[in-house]
Design a protein around this motif. Sequence first.
Motif, mmCIF file in Angstrom:
data_model
loop_
_atom_site.group_PDB
_atom_site.id
_atom_site.type_symbol
_atom_site.label_atom_id
_atom_site.label_comp_id
_atom_site.label_asym_id
_atom_site.label_seq_id
_atom_site.Cartn_x
_atom_site.Cartn_y
_atom_site.Cartn_z
ATOM 1 N N VAL A 35 0.848 -1.203 0.000
ATOM 2 C CA VAL A 35 0.000 0.000 0.000
ATOM 3 C C VAL A 35 0.879 1.248 0.000
ATOM 4 O O VAL A 35 0.640 2.189 -0.762
ATOM 5 C CB VAL A 35 -0.965 0.009 1.207
ATOM 6 N N MET A 36 1.909 1.260 0.823
ATOM 7 C CA MET A 36 2.789 2.427 0.897
ATOM 8 C C MET A 36 3.453 2.704 -0.448
ATOM 9 O O MET A 36 3.538 3.854 -0.883
ATOM 10 C CB MET A 36 3.849 2.236 1.980
ATOM 11 N N LEU A 37 3.896 1.648 -1.122
ATOM 12 C CA LEU A 37 4.554 1.810 -2.424
ATOM 13 C C LEU A 37 3.590 2.316 -3.490
ATOM 14 O O LEU A 37 3.995 2.989 -4.438
ATOM 15 C CB LEU A 37 5.197 0.499 -2.862
ATOM 16 N N LYS A 38 2.338 2.001 -3.328
ATOM 17 C CA LYS A 38 1.310 2.488 -4.259
ATOM 18 C C LYS A 38 1.225 4.015 -4.197
ATOM 19 O O LYS A 38 1.024 4.674 -5.214
ATOM 20 C CB LYS A 38 -0.029 1.847 -3.884
ATOM 21 N N TYR A 39 1.413 4.577 -3.006
ATOM 22 C CA TYR A 39 1.310 6.016 -2.814
ATOM 23 C C TYR A 39 2.643 6.739 -2.924
ATOM 24 O O TYR A 39 2.669 7.954 -3.119
ATOM 25 C CB TYR A 39 0.636 6.328 -1.478
ATOM 26 N N SER A 62 7.372 2.444 10.782
ATOM 27 C CA SER A 62 7.513 3.841 10.369
ATOM 28 C C SER A 62 8.068 3.898 8.959
ATOM 29 O O SER A 62 9.056 3.226 8.645
ATOM 30 C CB SER A 62 8.448 4.597 11.310
ATOM 31 N N TYR A 63 7.404 4.702 8.128
ATOM 32 C CA TYR A 63 7.805 4.899 6.736
ATOM 33 C C TYR A 63 8.035 6.383 6.509
ATOM 34 O O TYR A 63 7.296 7.209 7.041
ATOM 35 C CB TYR A 63 6.685 4.472 5.769
ATOM 36 N N TRP A 64 9.030 6.720 5.718
ATOM 37 C CA TRP A 64 9.283 8.100 5.320
ATOM 38 C C TRP A 64 8.926 8.201 3.847
ATOM 39 O O TRP A 64 9.561 7.572 2.999
ATOM 40 C CB TRP A 64 10.742 8.479 5.552
ATOM 41 N N ILE A 65 7.876 8.987 3.571
ATOM 42 C CA ILE A 65 7.403 9.110 2.199
ATOM 43 C C ILE A 65 7.498 10.565 1.748
ATOM 44 O O ILE A 65 7.722 11.457 2.562
ATOM 45 C CB ILE A 65 5.939 8.637 2.044
ATOM 46 N N THR A 66 7.299 10.770 0.458
ATOM 47 C CA THR A 66 7.114 12.116 -0.064
ATOM 48 C C THR A 66 5.615 12.323 -0.187
ATOM 49 O O THR A 66 4.960 11.680 -1.008
ATOM 50 C CB THR A 66 7.811 12.293 -1.426
ATOM 51 N N ALA A 67 5.086 13.167 0.674
ATOM 52 C CA ALA A 67 3.652 13.465 0.651
ATOM 53 C C ALA A 67 3.404 14.499 -0.438
ATOM 54 O O ALA A 67 4.028 15.559 -0.450
ATOM 55 C CB ALA A 67 3.206 13.994 2.005
ATOM 56 N N GLU A 68 2.506 14.168 -1.355
ATOM 57 C CA GLU A 68 2.240 15.031 -2.496
ATOM 58 C C GLU A 68 1.063 15.971 -2.271
ATOM 59 O O GLU A 68 1.020 17.052 -2.858
ATOM 60 C CB GLU A 68 1.984 14.185 -3.747
ATOM 61 N N SER A 69 0.102 15.547 -1.444
ATOM 62 C CA SER A 69 -1.084 16.380 -1.225
ATOM 63 C C SER A 69 -1.856 15.880 -0.010
ATOM 64 O O SER A 69 -1.666 14.751 0.446
ATOM 65 C CB SER A 69 -2.002 16.337 -2.448
ATOM 66 N N GLU A 70 -2.756 16.730 0.466
ATOM 67 C CA GLU A 70 -3.639 16.344 1.564
ATOM 68 C C GLU A 70 -4.530 15.175 1.138
ATOM 69 O O GLU A 70 -4.776 14.250 1.905
ATOM 70 C CB GLU A 70 -4.489 17.549 1.977
ATOM 71 N N ALA A 71 -4.979 15.223 -0.109
ATOM 72 C CA ALA A 71 -5.840 14.150 -0.631
ATOM 73 C C ALA A 71 -5.098 12.813 -0.657
ATOM 74 O O ALA A 71 -5.668 11.771 -0.329
ATOM 75 C CB ALA A 71 -6.341 14.503 -2.030
ATOM 76 N N GLN A 72 -3.830 12.836 -1.039
ATOM 77 C CA GLN A 72 -3.029 11.603 -1.052
ATOM 78 C C GLN A 72 -2.953 11.011 0.348
ATOM 79 O O GLN A 72 -3.146 9.806 0.533
ATOM 80 C CB GLN A 72 -1.614 11.897 -1.574
ATOM 81 N N GLU A 78 -7.089 6.033 4.607
ATOM 82 C CA GLU A 78 -8.322 5.258 4.447
ATOM 83 C C GLU A 78 -8.031 3.850 3.946
ATOM 84 O O GLU A 78 -8.614 2.875 4.426
ATOM 85 C CB GLU A 78 -9.277 5.973 3.495
ATOM 86 N N GLU A 79 -7.123 3.732 2.965
ATOM 87 C CA GLU A 79 -6.807 2.403 2.430
ATOM 88 C C GLU A 79 -6.112 1.534 3.472
ATOM 89 O O GLU A 79 -6.416 0.345 3.600
ATOM 90 C CB GLU A 79 -5.946 2.507 1.169
ATOM 91 N N LEU A 80 -5.190 2.093 4.221
ATOM 92 C CA LEU A 80 -4.509 1.321 5.261
ATOM 93 C C LEU A 80 -5.504 0.802 6.291
ATOM 94 O O LEU A 80 -5.417 -0.332 6.748
ATOM 95 C CB LEU A 80 -3.434 2.163 5.948
ATOM 96 N N ARG A 81 -6.480 1.625 6.647
ATOM 97 C CA ARG A 81 -7.455 1.248 7.672
ATOM 98 C C ARG A 81 -8.458 0.191 7.215
ATOM 99 O O ARG A 81 -9.197 -0.347 8.029
ATOM 100 C CB ARG A 81 -8.176 2.492 8.190
ATOM 101 N N THR A 82 -8.472 -0.134 5.917
ATOM 102 C CA THR A 82 -9.368 -1.204 5.456
ATOM 103 C C THR A 82 -8.846 -2.583 5.876
ATOM 104 O O THR A 82 -9.594 -3.547 5.880
ATOM 105 C CB THR A 82 -9.568 -1.189 3.922
ATOM 106 N N ASP A 83 -7.555 -2.655 6.223
ATOM 107 C CA ASP A 83 -6.954 -3.914 6.686
ATOM 108 C C ASP A 83 -7.323 -4.079 8.155
ATOM 109 O O ASP A 83 -6.979 -3.230 8.994
ATOM 110 C CB ASP A 83 -5.439 -3.863 6.511
ATOM 111 N N THR A 84 -8.015 -5.141 8.482
ATOM 112 C CA THR A 84 -8.476 -5.351 9.863
ATOM 113 C C THR A 84 -7.334 -5.537 10.864
ATOM 114 O O THR A 84 -7.541 -5.391 12.065
ATOM 115 C CB THR A 84 -9.424 -6.569 9.950
#
Length: 90
Positions: A35-39, A62-72, A78-84
């Motif tokens: 999921v992280m790699l998708k974003y 802990s992951y260090w990503i480049t955040a592109e936008s608030e929407a991202q 939301e996608e991470l939280r779909t995993d129970t």
Amino acid sequence: MSEPEAPKIEFPCANYVVKVVGSDTGSFREDVLAVMLKYDPNLDQSRIQYRLSSKGTYLSISYWITAESEAQLKTLNEELRTDTRVKTVL
């Protein structure tokens, strides 16, 4: 008294930390990484940090990503939280 406003993030934001806490069962690590790699396809996997809880029940990643936008960030959360197995995303 009014609540202080959260600091504004300027996008793109390199080195934005996303922490995922969940049950370290099955393919949890691999599934969350996918999921992280998708974003952030350029995620530096050598910087990922794993910490088990004192009883070994939960894993904090802990992951260090480049955040592109608030929407991202919102969609990622939301996608991470779909995993129970995911208990919280910070």
